[in-house]
Design a protein around this motif. Structure first.
Motif, PDB file in Angstrom:
ATOM      1  N   HIS A   1     -38.864  16.828 -30.513  1.00 24.06           N
ATOM      2  CA  HIS A   1     -39.708  16.133 -29.538  1.00 24.06           C
ATOM      3  C   HIS A   1     -40.896  16.952 -29.066  1.00 24.06           C
ATOM      4  O   HIS A   1     -41.994  16.439 -28.968  1.00 24.06           O
ATOM      5  N   SER A   2     -40.682  18.185 -28.767  1.00 22.42           N
ATOM      6  CA  SER A   2     -41.768  19.022 -28.263  1.00 22.42           C
ATOM      7  C   SER A   2     -41.759  20.332 -29.028  1.00 22.42           C
ATOM      8  O   SER A   2     -40.880  21.163 -28.817  1.00 22.42           O
ATOM      9  N   VAL A   3     -42.716  20.500 -29.896  1.00 20.69           N
ATOM     10  CA  VAL A   3     -42.854  21.760 -30.625  1.00 20.69           C
ATOM     11  C   VAL A   3     -43.720  22.659 -29.749  1.00 20.69           C
ATOM     12  O   VAL A   3     -44.909  22.431 -29.592  1.00 20.69           O
ATOM     13  N   HIS A   4     -43.093  23.654 -29.138  1.00 20.81           N
ATOM     14  CA  HIS A   4     -43.783  24.484 -28.159  1.00 20.81           C
ATOM     15  C   HIS A   4     -44.541  25.654 -28.791  1.00 20.81           C
ATOM     16  O   HIS A   4     -45.503  26.145 -28.215  1.00 20.81           O
ATOM     17  N   LYS A   5     -44.073  26.103 -29.946  1.00 17.77           N
ATOM     18  CA  LYS A   5     -44.749  27.218 -30.612  1.00 17.77           C
ATOM     19  C   LYS A   5     -44.742  26.946 -32.098  1.00 17.77           C
ATOM     20  O   LYS A   5     -43.727  26.575 -32.668  1.00 17.77           O
ATOM     21  N   PHE A   6     -45.885  27.167 -32.714  1.00 13.97           N
ATOM     22  CA  PHE A   6     -46.058  26.826 -34.119  1.00 13.97           C
ATOM     23  C   PHE A   6     -46.997  27.854 -34.751  1.00 13.97           C
ATOM     24  O   PHE A   6     -48.103  27.534 -35.150  1.00 13.97           O
ATOM     25  N   GLN A   7     -46.568  29.110 -34.739  1.00 12.23           N
ATOM     26  CA  GLN A   7     -47.421  30.173 -35.280  1.00 12.23           C
ATOM     27  C   GLN A   7     -46.618  31.440 -35.510  1.00 12.23           C
ATOM     28  O   GLN A   7     -45.530  31.603 -34.977  1.00 12.23           O
ATOM     29  N   THR A   8     -47.186  32.335 -36.294  1.00 12.02           N
ATOM     30  CA  THR A   8     -46.627  33.668 -36.493  1.00 12.02           C
ATOM     31  C   THR A   8     -47.427  34.635 -35.630  1.00 12.02           C
ATOM     32  O   THR A   8     -48.654  34.610 -35.641  1.00 12.02           O
ATOM     33  N   GLU A   9     -46.741  35.464 -34.881  1.00 10.39           N
ATOM     34  CA  GLU A   9     -47.389  36.462 -34.036  1.00 10.39           C
ATOM     35  C   GLU A   9     -47.542  37.766 -34.812  1.00 10.39           C
ATOM     36  O   GLU A   9     -46.626  38.170 -35.547  1.00 10.39           O
ATOM     37  N   ALA A  10     -48.652  38.444 -34.637  1.00  2.63           N
ATOM     38  CA  ALA A  10     -48.895  39.712 -35.324  1.00  2.63           C
ATOM     39  C   ALA A  10     -47.865  40.769 -34.950  1.00  2.63           C
ATOM     40  O   ALA A  10     -47.520  41.630 -35.763  1.00  2.63           O
ATOM     41  N   ALA A  11     -47.315  40.713 -33.743  1.00  5.85           N
ATOM     42  CA  ALA A  11     -46.356  41.725 -33.274  1.00  5.85           C
ATOM     43  C   ALA A  11     -45.077  41.746 -34.104  1.00  5.85           C
ATOM     44  O   ALA A  11     -44.341  42.736 -34.066  1.00  5.85           O
ATOM     45  N   VAL A  12     -44.805  40.691 -34.869  1.00 12.10           N
ATOM     46  CA  VAL A  12     -43.597  40.667 -35.701  1.00 12.10           C
ATOM     47  C   VAL A  12     -43.625  41.801 -36.740  1.00 12.10           C
ATOM     48  O   VAL A  12     -42.585  42.249 -37.208  1.00 12.10           O
ATOM     49  N   PHE A  13     -44.805  42.297 -37.064  1.00  8.59           N
ATOM     50  CA  PHE A  13     -44.934  43.367 -38.049  1.00  8.59           C
ATOM     51  C   PHE A  13     -44.652  44.754 -37.470  1.00  8.59           C
ATOM     52  O   PHE A  13     -44.498  45.716 -38.208  1.00  8.59           O
ATOM     53  N   ASP A  14     -44.568  44.850 -36.139  1.00  4.23           N
ATOM     54  CA  ASP A  14     -44.311  46.150 -35.510  1.00  4.23           C
ATOM     55  C   ASP A  14     -42.981  46.752 -35.959  1.00  4.23           C
ATOM     56  O   ASP A  14     -42.880  47.962 -36.142  1.00  4.23           O
ATOM     57  N   THR A  15     -41.950  45.930 -36.131  1.00  5.88           N
ATOM     58  CA  THR A  15     -40.651  46.466 -36.556  1.00  5.88           C
ATOM     59  C   THR A  15     -40.734  47.029 -37.972  1.00  5.88           C
ATOM     60  O   THR A  15     -40.061  48.011 -38.282  1.00  5.88           O
ATOM     61  N   ILE A  16     -41.560  46.420 -38.820  1.00  4.11           N
ATOM     62  CA  ILE A  16     -41.738  46.948 -40.182  1.00  4.11           C
ATOM     63  C   ILE A  16     -42.488  48.268 -40.118  1.00  4.11           C
ATOM     64  O   ILE A  16     -42.126  49.236 -40.790  1.00  4.11           O
ATOM     65  N   LEU A  17     -43.538  48.318 -39.301  1.00  6.60           N
ATOM     66  CA  LEU A  17     -44.297  49.560 -39.175  1.00  6.60           C
ATOM     67  C   LEU A  17     -43.432  50.681 -38.605  1.00  6.60           C
ATOM     68  O   LEU A  17     -43.576  51.841 -38.999  1.00  6.60           O
ATOM     69  N   ALA A  18     -42.511  50.350 -37.712  1.00  8.50           N
ATOM     70  CA  ALA A  18     -41.655  51.362 -37.088  1.00  8.50           C
ATOM     71  C   ALA A  18     -40.645  51.962 -38.069  1.00  8.50           C
ATOM     72  O   ALA A  18     -40.024  52.985 -37.762  1.00  8.50           O
ATOM     73  N   GLU A  19     -40.513  51.401 -39.254  1.00 14.02           N
ATOM     74  CA  GLU A  19     -39.538  51.897 -40.239  1.00 14.02           C
ATOM     75  C   GLU A  19     -39.959  53.203 -40.905  1.00 14.02           C
ATOM     76  O   GLU A  19     -39.123  53.917 -41.453  1.00 14.02           O
ATOM     77  N   THR A  20     -41.255  53.522 -40.899  1.00 16.21           N
ATOM     78  CA  THR A  20     -41.731  54.732 -41.586  1.00 16.21           C
ATOM     79  C   THR A  20     -42.578  55.582 -40.645  1.00 16.21           C
ATOM     80  O   THR A  20     -43.134  55.082 -39.663  1.00 16.21           O
ATOM     81  N   GLU A  21     -42.692  56.845 -40.974  1.00 15.86           N
ATOM     82  CA  GLU A  21     -43.522  57.757 -40.182  1.00 15.86           C
ATOM     83  C   GLU A  21     -44.982  57.297 -40.183  1.00 15.86           C
ATOM     84  O   GLU A  21     -45.634  57.277 -39.142  1.00 15.86           O
ATOM     85  N   GLU A  22     -45.486  56.929 -41.359  1.00 17.84           N
ATOM     86  CA  GLU A  22     -46.873  56.465 -41.446  1.00 17.84           C
ATOM     87  C   GLU A  22     -47.079  55.229 -40.574  1.00 17.84           C
ATOM     88  O   GLU A  22     -48.056  55.130 -39.839  1.00 17.84           O
TER      89      GLU A  22
END
Length: 181
Positions: free
Chosen positions: A151-172
């Motif tokens: 009935h109500s789709v409140h969010k319909f996008q990918t947030e850039a912050a989702v990539f922070d966990t991937i970046l946190a996996e390596t020193e670089e």
């Protein structure tokens, strides 16, 4: 997807992808400036364009047009199988869902309903006709079909912050995150 099945993407390329998601309409010249300021990554706009094109070709991301969510009504379809008919019928049904323009997302799940699809239609009547025709075409495969209107789709996008966990996996990657602070 298991951890072993994940894409092997460099932290630099994840930072570039994060910047693209955070700034979807920016030119590659603007992305070059953003990457320098936010992550300390110095690349020409031509190189950024090349990296984005390569990642797209490798299907690390897909550029998709998402219309305003108010244009369509969204539905979740859940399908379980009549297993005696599975072998002879699954492929046609699978291909039909894959190619159907109303299907926004199609995925498998670990439940009684093995296939799930998020679909979009202009009206309830249009959706009901689609379901009727779907059953006429693929009813031999289907044991159960559950339909939920979203009935109500409140969010319909990918947030850039989702990539922070991937970046946190390596020193670089952590260095890029620290530079962004």
């Amino acid at each position: 997807m298991d951890e072993d099945d994940s894409f092997d993407v460099s932290p630099r390329d994840i930072a570039i992808l994060k910047a693209r998601v955070d700034h979807p309409t920016s030119s590659t010249r603007e992305l070059s400036r953003i990457l320098e300021e936010e992550y300390g990554i110095t690349l020409s706009h031509n190189r950024i364009n090349e990296i984005l094109r390569t990642m797209s070709e490798q299907e690390i991301f897909r550029e998709t047009i998402l219309p305003n969510r108010e244009i369509f009504r969204h539905y979740l379809f859940r399908i379980s199988f009549n297993f005696p008919n599975f072998e002879d019928n699954w492929r046609d049904c699978y291909d039909a869902l894959q190619s159907d323009p109303h299907v926004l997302m199609f995925f498998t799940a670990d439940s009684n309903y093995q296939w799930h699809a998020i679909s979009q239609f202009r009206t309830d009547d249009e959706m009901e006709r689609w379901v009727h025709n779907f059953f006429k075409e693929h009813g031999n495969l289907i044991s159960e079909f559950h339909n939920t209107m979203l009935h109500s789709v409140h969010k319909f996008q990918t947030e850039a912050a989702v990539f922070d966990t991937i970046l946190a996996e390596t020193e670089e990657g952590r260095q890029y995150l620290e530079h962004d602070e």
